[in-house]
Enzyme design. Sequence first.
Site, PDB file in Angstrom:
ATOM      1  N   SER A  75       0.834  -1.193   0.000  1.00 58.05           N
ATOM      2  CA  SER A  75       0.000   0.000   0.000  1.00 58.05           C
ATOM      3  C   SER A  75       0.881   1.260   0.000  1.00 58.05           C
ATOM      4  O   SER A  75       1.635   1.459  -0.948  1.00 58.05           O
ATOM      5  CB  SER A  75      -0.981  -0.059   1.179  1.00 58.05           C
ATOM      6  OG  SER A  75      -2.004   0.882   1.037  1.00 58.05           O
ATOM      7  N   ASP A 138     -10.102  -4.976  -4.173  1.00 59.89           N
ATOM      8  CA  ASP A 138      -9.505  -4.114  -3.149  1.00 59.89           C
ATOM      9  C   ASP A 138     -10.496  -2.998  -2.818  1.00 59.89           C
ATOM     10  O   ASP A 138     -10.897  -2.242  -3.704  1.00 59.89           O
ATOM     11  CB  ASP A 138      -8.187  -3.526  -3.670  1.00 59.89           C
ATOM     12  CG  ASP A 138      -7.381  -2.824  -2.590  1.00 59.89           C
ATOM     13  OD1 ASP A 138      -7.962  -2.029  -1.816  1.00 59.89           O
ATOM     14  OD2 ASP A 138      -6.165  -3.063  -2.528  1.00 59.89           O
ATOM     15  N   HIS A 165      -7.384  -5.941   0.126  1.00 62.60           N
ATOM     16  CA  HIS A 165      -6.204  -5.083   0.286  1.00 62.60           C
ATOM     17  C   HIS A 165      -5.021  -5.872   0.870  1.00 62.60           C
ATOM     18  O   HIS A 165      -4.104  -5.295   1.428  1.00 62.60           O
ATOM     19  CB  HIS A 165      -6.561  -3.880   1.173  1.00 62.60           C
ATOM     20  CG  HIS A 165      -5.615  -2.727   1.061  1.00 62.60           C
ATOM     21  ND1 HIS A 165      -5.332  -2.083  -0.123  1.00 62.60           N
ATOM     22  CD2 HIS A 165      -4.865  -2.097   2.014  1.00 62.60           C
ATOM     23  CE1 HIS A 165      -4.463  -1.107   0.100  1.00 62.60           C
ATOM     24  NE2 HIS A 165      -4.160  -1.101   1.388  1.00 62.60           N
TER      25      HIS A 165
END
Length: 186
Positions: A75, A138, A165
Amino acid sequence: MASPSKAVIVPGNGGGDVTTHGWYGWVKKELEKIPGFQCLAKNMPDPITARESIWLPFMETELHCDEKTIIIGHSSGAIAAMRYAETHRVYAIVLVSAYTSDLGDENERASGYFTRPWQWEKIKANCPYIVQFGSTDDPFLPWKEQQEVADRLETKLHKFTDCGHFQNTEFHELITVVKSLLKVPA
């Protein structure tokens, strides 16, 4: 280029102990079973906003990311890995849940990563191996942005439809990828 001697996990923003959050600690433990290989997973400074001006120097001076390092970025950590590779040679970057814009989010905007165009060619020139994990479901990142990273960096893309995610507690596919980069049997 010398073969890699370590991996560095650069987590997503949000804080908390990196060794107990999601898959980070599990991946560290699994990678450290490889003889002569080290995996660093340290709590990052400025963990909520994840400012580029703080994270990139930390990656250089504290985590010692260099041409013998596989950076595993998740991320915000994937964004940091890409920006780092614009100006530093690294062995590989493994991008998990990567994206290309501030997503209209004030905190992402404040991080400083999205104030200028991406230098895709420099990333590719500084990093011979680029692997990406992304999932179409996601909840935070549109698939379009994940696909843009894959297209621009010509990544080896591992596309999922059911991993969200990537906030699970184990990540076997990631271990397999790192072992393949090290040419170690899976």
